[in-house]
Design a protein around this motif. Structure first.
Motif, short mmCIF file in Angstrom:
data_model
loop_
_atom_site.label_atom_id
_atom_site.label_comp_id
_atom_site.label_asym_id
_atom_site.label_seq_id
_atom_site.Cartn_x
_atom_site.Cartn_y
_atom_site.Cartn_z
N ASN A 1 2.80 19.71 -15.73
CA ASN A 1 2.93 18.26 -15.53
C ASN A 1 1.68 17.56 -16.06
OD1 ASN A 1 5.36 18.59 -14.29
ND2 ASN A 1 4.55 18.56 -12.22
N GLU B 116 1.72 14.71 -17.45
CA GLU B 116 1.90 13.31 -17.03
C GLU B 116 2.89 13.31 -15.88
OE1 GLU B 116 3.11 10.90 -20.23
OE2 GLU B 116 1.44 11.45 -21.55
N THR B 117 2.46 12.86 -14.73
CA THR B 117 3.33 12.86 -13.56
C THR B 117 4.08 11.54 -13.46
OG1 THR B 117 1.54 12.04 -12.16
CG2 THR B 117 1.81 14.42 -12.33
N ARG B 118 5.16 11.58 -12.72
CA ARG B 118 5.96 10.38 -12.51
C ARG B 118 5.28 9.49 -11.48
NH1 ARG B 118 11.52 11.82 -9.99
NH2 ARG B 118 11.38 13.76 -11.14
N ARG C 7 7.23 14.50 -14.51
CA ARG C 7 7.40 13.17 -15.11
C ARG C 7 8.86 12.80 -15.26
NH1 ARG C 7 7.72 11.76 -20.50
NH2 ARG C 7 7.33 13.94 -21.05
#
Length: 327
Positions: A94, A96-98, A221
């Motif tokens: 991850n 880039e996480t959500r 993400r």
């Protein structure tokens, strides 16, 4: 999986007729006189070592128990390893996480994991009770194919009942859920023949693996792991066939080693992927339940996670047991 010991029976020699000048008889008399004198001598070191009734030929092995500081140090190292694994896996998968989870997603995920934890605790306590009552020994002594068939039918039947019973029918749904966990306990009760240290370490490693993968799935993400359903189904089919192959095919030592490796390490990878898949599936169902497209059913969601954890735990126990046998 479990091996029994070998009992050796000693048969005394039959007595022969008395012969006054037999050398065997003379040696026997001499031996008895010597042993009698050694027993009666209070200052004899030989007597103190070999005729002391408190000493036996078979003694219990001395196990050095770790001190309290060493035990806490080991717990700290284990906790640090688990935390480091979570950070590394999350950073690798991850990048880039959500955004943060909504309240509905967080609540539904929390409820699903509560049922998962409760089911695992009930399964562990029931399996321990069955083991202490001798049920595990009777299961292993019975016909293995009959036990396998009954356990599969019972587990699948109660699982389908718990999954497809309406959440509005609370009593029947919880009854099926308890029956499913009882069937899992009956299947897992022979694991208590292993050392408690192996079971504790396997449980700790399982919690670390499942916790880190669940965190990765919850903070991903996108819903990228929902597309792993097809490959994971193919993978679990290969793992199941590799587990059953030694029962049906005449494999050599190399073939047995390969199928065992596929069943153990391939199974770890497959069920680790299922943890990611099931976590994101719970979040998707939470969003659908929020808009009224489907009812909330945390018991149904928890069964998938529970099966993932049980399969990972079994393989951890097998791997740790193999490592202990090699030492």
């Amino acid at each position: 999986m479990l091996r029994s010991g070998v009992f050796v029976l000693l048969r005394p020699l039959s007595k022969t007729s008395a012969q006054p000048f037999s050398p065997v008889r003379q040696f026997s008399s001499l031996r008895s006189n010597v042993l009698t004198s050694l027993r009666q001598s209070p200052k004899s070191q030989f007597s103190a070592k070999f005729f002391n009734p408190s000493r036996t030929l078979f003694t219990e092995p001395v196990v050095a128990r770790p001190t309290q500081s060493e035990a806490w140090k080991r717990y700290a190292l284990s906790a640090g390893a688990i935390a480091g694994t979570i950070v590394v896996v999350n950073g690798f998968l991850n990048r880039e996480t959500r955004d943060s989870l909504t309240e509905a997603e967080r609540s539904y995920l929390h409820s699903s994991f509560k049922y998962t934890g409760a089911g695992l605790v009930f399964t562990a306590l029931a399996a321990r009770s069955m083991f202490r009552s001798g049920f595990a020994f009777r299961v292993m002594s019975a016909n293995p194919w009959l036990v396998l068939g009954v356990s599969l039918v019972g587990s699948i039947g109660t699982m389908m009942g718990a999954m497809y019973t309406s959440p509005d029918n609370t009593l029947l749904k919880h009854t099926f859920w308890l029956g499913f966990n009882a069937c899992q306990a009956a299947t897992l009760s022979p694991l208590f023949f292993f050392s408690p240290a192996i079971l504790a370490r396997a449980a700790l490693y399982t919690c670390g693996v499942v916790g880190s993968l669940s965190y990765v799935g919850a903070t991903a993400r996108t819903d990228q792991y929902l597309y792993m359903g097809g490959p994971l189904l193919a993978g679990v089919t290969v793992v199941a066939l590799s587990s059953l192959a030694p029962m049906a095919l005449p494999l050599g030592l190399r073939g047995l080693a390969i199928t065992e490796a596929i069943s153990l390490y391939g199974g770890l990878a497959v069920f680790g992927g299922f943890v990611l898949y099931d976590t994101q599936k719970i979040l998707q169902h939470a969003r659908l339940a929020e808009i009224g497209a489907m009812p909330k059913d945390p018991i149904k969601e928890s069964i998938g996670l529970e099966l993932d954890m049980i399969n990972i735990f079994i393989r951890m126990v097998q791997i740790l047991g193999m490592r202990k046998d090699r030492k």
